[in-house]
Design a protein around this motif. Structure first.
Motif, mmCIF file in Angstrom:
data_model
loop_
_atom_site.group_PDB
_atom_site.id
_atom_site.type_symbol
_atom_site.label_atom_id
_atom_site.label_comp_id
_atom_site.label_asym_id
_atom_site.label_seq_id
_atom_site.Cartn_x
_atom_site.Cartn_y
_atom_site.Cartn_z
ATOM 1 N N VAL A 43 0.667 0.607 -10.176
ATOM 2 C CA VAL A 43 -0.436 0.359 -9.229
ATOM 3 C C VAL A 43 -1.198 -0.901 -9.634
ATOM 4 O O VAL A 43 -1.532 -1.734 -8.789
ATOM 5 C CB VAL A 43 -1.387 1.581 -9.161
ATOM 6 N N THR A 50 -1.514 -4.110 -7.175
ATOM 7 C CA THR A 50 -2.824 -4.511 -6.648
ATOM 8 C C THR A 50 -3.211 -5.921 -7.079
ATOM 9 O O THR A 50 -4.138 -6.500 -6.524
ATOM 10 C CB THR A 50 -3.939 -3.523 -7.059
ATOM 11 N N THR A 65 -7.080 4.244 -2.136
ATOM 12 C CA THR A 65 -5.951 3.536 -1.532
ATOM 13 C C THR A 65 -6.031 3.578 -0.015
ATOM 14 O O THR A 65 -5.831 2.554 0.654
ATOM 15 C CB THR A 65 -4.620 4.147 -2.003
ATOM 16 N N HIS A 83 -6.057 8.186 -4.534
ATOM 17 C CA HIS A 83 -5.432 8.203 -3.208
ATOM 18 C C HIS A 83 -6.467 7.858 -2.134
ATOM 19 O O HIS A 83 -6.190 7.084 -1.215
ATOM 20 C CB HIS A 83 -4.802 9.564 -2.927
ATOM 21 N N LEU A 104 -9.912 0.710 -7.054
ATOM 22 C CA LEU A 104 -8.516 1.080 -7.304
ATOM 23 C C LEU A 104 -7.891 0.145 -8.328
ATOM 24 O O LEU A 104 -7.246 0.585 -9.290
ATOM 25 C CB LEU A 104 -7.731 1.046 -5.993
ATOM 26 N N VAL A 121 1.943 1.723 -3.518
ATOM 27 C CA VAL A 121 0.801 2.195 -4.313
ATOM 28 C C VAL A 121 0.607 3.688 -4.088
ATOM 29 O O VAL A 121 0.399 4.452 -5.039
ATOM 30 C CB VAL A 121 -0.480 1.400 -3.968
ATOM 31 N N LYS A 122 0.690 4.134 -2.837
ATOM 32 C CA LYS A 122 0.544 5.570 -2.538
ATOM 33 C C LYS A 122 1.622 6.386 -3.237
ATOM 34 O O LYS A 122 1.356 7.477 -3.748
ATOM 35 C CB LYS A 122 0.579 5.807 -1.032
ATOM 36 N N PHE A 176 0.827 -1.213 0.000
ATOM 37 C CA PHE A 176 0.000 0.000 0.000
ATOM 38 C C PHE A 176 0.863 1.265 0.000
ATOM 39 O O PHE A 176 0.506 2.262 -0.636
ATOM 40 C CB PHE A 176 -0.967 0.015 1.181
#
Length: 148
Positions: A129, A133, A76, A73, A90, A26-27, A23
């Motif tokens: 991303v 994911t 996420t 965001h 997402l 991803v951010k 995560f």
């Protein structure tokens, strides 16, 4: 695994360091996507104010993609808290958006080459991303819900 509304409590797997690292990455990718979007929008603004061509398409698309970074965001953050819906959104958007961004950029004459290249670079962050994911850490934390 208890399900209370939208938030699925899978504390054991959401608290896992691999899941939280995924995560965090991803951010960072979404922040990069937003930063590139801000650069695009800023460049279009400078061009418009200096008398160069800045079409409505460039303004609108630049603004929309910049604002989508905030939405991603939010998804996420909610997914990191256990929301399967946010995680699914997402994952879906990060898969569809790069295809759409690059597909539109390939339409001849729609936007200048520099614009298409920068937007294509922002799509790379979203591809990251999409890959994360769908990776093992997040897939294990969010198993597909049972069909009713």
């Amino acid at each position: 695994m208890a399900n209370t509304g939208d938030i699925t409590t899978a504390t054991a797997q959401l608290g896992d360091s691999r899941t939280q690292d995924a995560f965090d990455t991803v951010k960072k990718c979404i922040t990069l996507f937003g930063a590139v979007g801000a650069i695009v929008l800023g460049t279009v603004a400078v061009m418009a104010f200096t008398g160069h061509e800045a079409s409505p398409f460039m303004w609108i698309r630049g603004a929309i993609l910049f604002l989508v970074a905030f939405l991603l965001h939010r998804f996420t953050v909610r997914a990191a808290q256990g929301s399967y819906k946010a995680f699914d959104r997402l994952r879906t958007l990060s898969t569809i958006m790069p295809i759409a961004i690059i597909g539109v950029d390939l339409i001849p004459g729609l936007c200048p080459a520099w614009y298409a290249v920068i937007q294509g670079l922002s799509a790379l962050a979203l591809i990251g991303v999409a890959v994360i994911t769908r990776g093992s850490a997040l897939s294990a934390a969010f198993p597909a819900p049972a069909k009713k």
